[in-house]
Design a protein around this motif. Structure first.
Motif, short mmCIF file in Angstrom:
data_model
loop_
_atom_site.label_atom_id
_atom_site.label_comp_id
_atom_site.label_asym_id
_atom_site.label_seq_id
_atom_site.Cartn_x
_atom_site.Cartn_y
_atom_site.Cartn_z
N ASP A 99 39.09 25.47 -8.57
CA ASP A 99 38.85 26.60 -9.45
C ASP A 99 37.93 26.59 -10.65
N LEU A 100 38.23 25.14 -11.22
CA LEU A 100 37.48 25.06 -12.52
C LEU A 100 36.15 24.73 -11.72
N GLN A 101 35.86 24.01 -10.90
CA GLN A 101 34.55 23.42 -10.17
C GLN A 101 33.74 24.72 -10.00
N SER A 102 34.38 25.84 -9.24
CA SER A 102 33.67 27.05 -8.92
C SER A 102 33.43 27.54 -10.14
N LEU A 103 33.96 27.78 -11.27
CA LEU A 103 33.49 28.22 -12.67
C LEU A 103 32.34 27.59 -13.01
N LEU A 104 32.33 26.33 -12.90
CA LEU A 104 31.09 25.39 -13.48
C LEU A 104 29.79 25.78 -12.63
N ASP A 105 30.22 25.93 -11.24
CA ASP A 105 29.18 26.26 -10.26
C ASP A 105 28.53 27.57 -10.46
N GLU A 106 29.46 28.48 -10.98
CA GLU A 106 28.76 29.72 -11.31
C GLU A 106 27.89 29.76 -12.41
N ILE A 107 28.71 29.36 -13.47
CA ILE A 107 27.85 28.98 -14.88
C ILE A 107 26.44 28.44 -14.27
N SER A 108 26.51 27.49 -13.66
CA SER A 108 25.13 26.58 -13.28
C SER A 108 24.09 27.53 -12.66
N LEU A 109 24.59 28.26 -11.84
CA LEU A 109 23.63 29.37 -11.22
C LEU A 109 23.24 30.35 -11.89
N ILE A 110 24.10 30.68 -12.71
CA ILE A 110 23.59 31.89 -13.52
C ILE A 110 22.37 31.09 -14.54
N LEU A 111 22.65 30.14 -15.20
CA LEU A 111 21.63 29.23 -15.96
C LEU A 111 20.51 29.12 -15.37
N ALA A 112 20.52 28.72 -14.01
CA ALA A 112 19.40 28.46 -13.25
C ALA A 112 18.51 29.59 -12.87
N ASP A 113 19.25 30.56 -12.47
CA ASP A 113 18.69 32.01 -12.18
C ASP A 113 17.97 32.61 -13.33
N ALA A 114 18.65 32.37 -14.61
CA ALA A 114 17.94 32.76 -15.74
C ALA A 114 16.69 32.28 -15.82
N VAL A 115 16.11 30.97 -15.53
CA VAL A 115 15.21 30.51 -15.76
C VAL A 115 14.04 30.93 -14.61
N ILE A 119 14.88 27.67 -8.68
CA ILE A 119 15.65 26.53 -9.16
C ILE A 119 16.65 26.40 -8.29
N LYS A 120 17.03 25.17 -7.72
CA LYS A 120 17.84 24.78 -6.80
C LYS A 120 19.20 24.17 -7.54
N VAL A 121 20.48 24.56 -7.24
CA VAL A 121 21.49 24.17 -8.01
C VAL A 121 22.57 23.68 -6.73
N PRO A 122 22.75 22.41 -6.71
CA PRO A 122 23.78 22.03 -5.53
C PRO A 122 25.03 22.21 -6.18
N THR A 123 25.90 23.09 -5.49
CA THR A 123 26.98 23.32 -5.91
C THR A 123 28.02 22.71 -4.93
N GLY A 124 27.81 22.53 -3.57
CA GLY A 124 28.50 22.25 -2.64
C GLY A 124 29.63 23.16 -2.10
N ASN A 125 29.40 24.36 -2.84
CA ASN A 125 30.07 25.71 -2.45
C ASN A 125 29.29 26.77 -1.77
N PRO A 126 29.52 26.95 -0.38
CA PRO A 126 28.66 27.93 0.04
C PRO A 126 28.61 29.28 -0.21
N PHE A 127 29.71 29.62 -1.02
CA PHE A 127 30.03 30.99 -1.58
C PHE A 127 28.73 31.22 -2.69
N PHE A 128 28.34 30.21 -3.41
CA PHE A 128 27.34 30.10 -4.39
C PHE A 128 25.93 30.00 -3.85
N GLU A 129 25.62 29.59 -2.84
CA GLU A 129 24.36 29.35 -2.19
C GLU A 129 23.38 30.59 -2.66
N THR A 130 22.54 30.23 -2.97
CA THR A 130 21.45 31.25 -3.26
C THR A 130 20.30 31.46 -2.08
N LYS A 131 19.65 32.49 -2.20
CA LYS A 131 18.68 32.87 -1.24
C LYS A 131 17.77 31.76 -1.13
#
Length: 149
Positions: A99-115, A119-131
């Motif tokens: 659960d904590l890793q999912s929170l950190l993954d989500e934050i990483s994606l939000i930050l990367a998307d803001a830029v 930007i590719k962010v390896p999350t290891g969680n298919p739920f957070f895979e971006t297009k």
């Protein structure tokens, strides 16, 4: 001078973000579960028993199936691993960790998307895979993402 001030402002904001993560429900649950796991005598006994059999397992693996204790040590290693995996405190800790890793993954994606959405962010969680992520075999595979780096 301007770049230095911007850098310091970004560092301050990242400290603020880290502080928010530290007081999040996910981080609290993670710390609580870690404490329960570390202070539970039966859980710690299971973990120590598994660590001991892992040493034997590593020794047996050097010789493979020709070692006289190969089958027994392998059987015990699987049994002790299952005992640890099924322990309520270990299971709760692993769930809190995910659960904590999912929170950190989500934050990483939000930050990367803001830029940039490229930007590719390896999350290891298919739920957070971006297009734009390389889910078809990874970068360099020449897969569906179109990259060949």
């Amino acid at each position: 001078m301007l770049a230095t001030m911007e850098t310091l402002a970004l560092l301050d904001m990242s400290d603020d973000l880290a502080s928010m993560v530290l007081v999040s429900a996910e981080a609290d649950r993670y710390r609580e579960c870690a404490h329960q796991m570390e202070t539970s005598l039966p859980t710690q006994q299971r973990i120590k028993r598994l660590a001991k059999i892992k040493e034997q397992y590593d020794e047996v693996q050097r010789f493979g199936r020709y070692h006289p204790d190969y089958k027994e040590v392998n059987r015990l290693a699987r049994q002790y691993k299952r005992d640890v995996d099924m322990d309520e405190h270990v299971a709760a800790f692993r769930q809190a960790e995910m659960d904590l890793q999912s929170l950190l993954d989500e934050i990483s994606l939000i930050l990367a998307d803001a830029v940039s959405e490229n930007i590719k962010v390896p999350t290891g969680n298919p739920f957070f895979e971006t297009k734009s992520s390389c889910s078809t075999g990874g970068c360099g595979s020449g897969g569906g993402c179109g990259c060949s780096a």
